[in-house]
Scaffold this motif. Structure first.
Motif: not given
Lengths: 369, 322
Positions: A3, A5, A73, A118, B158, B179-181, B187
């Motif tokens: 994800a 940053r 996303h 987000r 994920q 990983v936290e979205n 996370s």
């Protein structure tokens, strides 16, 4: 893939008005040997158990499924190649017109993000059909990117619509037999917010184009009212807070559903034109004459009565149809195709009659013998 | 001039449900807890947290306003007890349970059975909610492929790749963190089991059914646009021997405020904290009927109550240590 940053700086759209409604419609002949009845349409379109399938019988039977929501996303399209991320949901639905034409459409209303990074996923699910843009760039840049050829790893509304149409078309309620050869057409549309120039003004004309790869594009400027953006900000007194909460609840997606109906209607008629134009264009191909009527027959039976531009559009959007009738002139082309088909029919009747007459003449003297 | 033409089948129908201001959950009990638990002590600990000032605060109402609060308790008759015949009968336990709550000053209005969320005459609520799940997308979810899901599981991010599996090019995959979205810098990754067991004999998880329970109390579930759960009154002097013979939600007090409410408050043992965290992970991924969600906001606004659009923001907890 990890994800990204996000920096904590506020995203500042640089150009072009927000919001922008992006969408894509796929249109095909329902994979069934004949038109299906209203009960089948209802069952076909019951994609989720929560809500009801909406059915209209006049002036033309039309069924609309409940909305199907999917989260995204990813990078958003950008005409200038800027890195803009989008987080939110795509709303899709399936439509069956006249028990014969199947469609799936996907849409998202894109707004600049309310927070610099987000949020919890529940925040996006509370505003279904909205994608928040994180990053630089305005609505015009987004629209330009969406209308350019699709790039990998960028928001793909067409794929979502395609999957939904596949889901309808592979239903066990359908026999899979098609009475005539048709294609699946693709219509992309962009509705950009009309300028906030105060007071009603003449809307900019819609732009409709057929691209080299067969993709149709409809570009509109319309009033995407009440976008919910103005509802942000800290309020202190209770009455204002209540009103703010209520406004958020009353937010109807900026009229996106009505615009979607309009675009689906345009896509149906563009599809009808495409299918029938191809049919009459191919009539003169070998084997000439033979089976001409057999080839036109199914189209006459199944499709000719479905021509009804603007039948389901909201009255305030009727200007779009009026403009499209002026140029490229959907109904003019349709009238020409229908005239051609009628001529074929007349000719075939004439040929049949004269053939009968010939036999009669030949039979005549024989009787005299 | 155009005529105005409408067809009732063309409009979306979403029935309204009556709403209390707050639905208070007075603890959570397994059937096997009912024997050994000191019910007077149990309700005595909970009761002070459901007093007027606290409920006014939860409801978002001034303290002097009249309150419309209903109370409920969910009995777990779904998990536990491999031998159903070993379970105490409703007649053996319910009167004492209701009496203990009454003595503590927190009479129960609605009593629900967890099995009733799985099996109901009008269809399974658990299955209905499964159809409303919209998975929290990781970065890279662009619509081009169907959302990646692990059957029976739901996550807020994920997952780590499976360690030790061989990549196509021959190298071993090394561990990378999940990983936290929506994580920021760090996370808190959660992976929640929704159900297990073979298809057809699906065993729903406690967290999943607790999420269904919250949705039912918040009045945001609809089937074909209609309300899904109607509380039924039963004759408490003639209770059946079998739990399955009871309705999903029993109305056990006279003319209580509605079962559904704008907001919920759950007062429970702190051992349920991980479960409730999982519940929030699930509820964050439920796309409830927007019309039903809005109906509650509108109705609350008429009473001067601000109600958030997000379902999880309508839920409050009191978690009590042992």
């Amino acid at each position: 893939m990890t994800a990204p940053r996000h920096s904590t700086r506020r995203t500042a759209p640089t150009a072009g008005p927000w919001p922008v409604l992006l969408g894509e419609v796929r249109t095909a002949l329902l994979r069934h040997s004949r038109a299906v009845g209203v009960e089948t349409v209802e069952e076909l379109l019951e994609l989720a158990p929560a809500a009801t399938v909406r059915l209209t019988s006049r002036p033309l039977a039309r069924g609309v499924s409940t909305d199907v929501v999917e989260g995204v996303h990813c990078r958003l399209p950008s005409g200038s190649g800027r890195r803009v991320e989008g987080v939110g949901t795509i709303v899709s639905r399936a439509v069956v017109t006249g028990g014969r034409i199947a469609q799936a459409s996907s849409r998202a209303l894109v707004l600049p993000a309310t927070a610099p990074r987000r949020q919890n996923w529940s925040a996006y699910l509370a505003r279904q059909g909205i994608i928040e843009a994180l990053g630089p760039g305005g609505g015009d840049d987004l629209a330009a990117g969406f209308l350019a050829p699709h790039r990998p790893d960028v928001l793909d509304l067409g794929a979502v619509a395609n999957r939904l149409l596949d889901r309808v078309q592979t239903s066990l309620l359908l026999d899979g037999a098609s009475p005539l050869r048709t294609t699946r057409t693709r219509l992309r549309f962009v509705v950009a917010a009309a300028g906030s120039g105060g007071g009603p003004s003449t809307p900019a004309p819609p732009r409709f184009s057929v691209d080299v790869d067969g993709v149709r594009t409809l570009l509109l400027r319309a009033d995407l009212h009440g976008t919910g953006r103005e509802l942000d900000g800290a309020e202190t007194d209770l009455a204002t807070q209540v009103q703010k909460g209520l406004d958020l609840a009353e937010f109807d997606g900026g009229g996106a559903a009505e615009l979607m109906t309009l675009c689906e209607d345009v896509a149906v008629h563009d599809w009808l034109l495409t299918v029938l134009q191809r049919l009459v264009d191919n009539l003169d191909e070998a084997p000439a004459r033979n089976g001409r009527i057999e080839r036109i027959g199914p189209a006459i039976e199944q499709l000719l009565h479905l021509w009804m531009p603007g039948a389901h559009a909201e009255p305030e959007l009727s200007w779009v149809w009026s403009a499209l009738e002026g140029r490229p002139g959907f109904s003019r082309q349709w009238a020409s195709i229908v005239a051609r088909i009628r001529n074929e029919l007349d000719l075939s009747i004439l040929r049949a009659l004269t053939a009968d007459g010939g036999q009669a003449r030949r039979a005549g003297p024989a009787e005299e013998l | 001039m155009d005529a105005i033409y409408t067809e009732s089948s063309a409009a979306e129908h979403t029935s309204g449900v009556p709403f209390a201001q707050v639905s208070v959950e007075l603890g959570h009990l397994y059937l096997e807890d009912l024997g050994p638990t000191d019910l007077d002590g149990f309700f005595a600990r909970i009761a002070p947290w459901a007093d007027r000032p606290r409920l006014a605060s939860v409801a978002g109402l001034p303290t002097d306003r009249r309150q419309r609060v209903s109370t409920c308790l969910l009995l777990d008759d779904y998990s536990g007890y491999t031998d159903p015949t070993a379970r105490p009968s409703p007649a053996a336990v319910l009167p004492e349970l209701l009496a203990a709550a009454m003595r503590a000053g927190v009479p129960i209005d609605y009593l629900a059975r967890e099995s009733g969320l799985v099996q109901a005459p009008s269809g399974s609520l658990a299955e209905l909610v499964e159809g409303l799940l919209v998975a929290d997308p990781p970065f890279g979810a662009d619509g081009s492929r169907p959302p990646v899901t692990e059957t029976g599981w739901l996550t807020n991010g994920q997952r780590s790749p499976a360690v030790g599996t061989r990549q196509a090019m021959g190298g071993q995959i090394v561990w990378t963190p999940p990983v936290e979205n929506a994580g920021y810098q760090h996370s808190v990754f959660l992976d929640v089991e929704l159900w297990n067991g073979p298809e057809g004999k699906r065993q729903w998880s406690c967290a999943y059914l607790a999420a269904v329970w919250q949705l039912a109390r918040l009045g945001v579930l609809r089937r074909r646009g209609r309300g899904v759960l109607a509380a039924e009154s039963v004759d408490l002097d003639n209770l059946p021997d079998d739990w399955a013979a009871l309705p999903a939600v029993l109305m056990v007090s006279r003319t209580p405020p509605p079962f559904c409410a704008y907001r919920t408050l759950s007062v429970m043992d702190a051992r349920f904290l991980p479960v409730e965290n999982a519940v929030r992970t699930i509820l964050s991924q439920v796309a409830a009927d927007p019309t039903a969600v809005r109906q509650a906001v509108r109705r609350a606004a008429r009473e001067g109550i601000t109600l958030p659009m997000e379902i999880i923001d309508r839920i409050s907890y009191v978690l009590l240590g042992p």
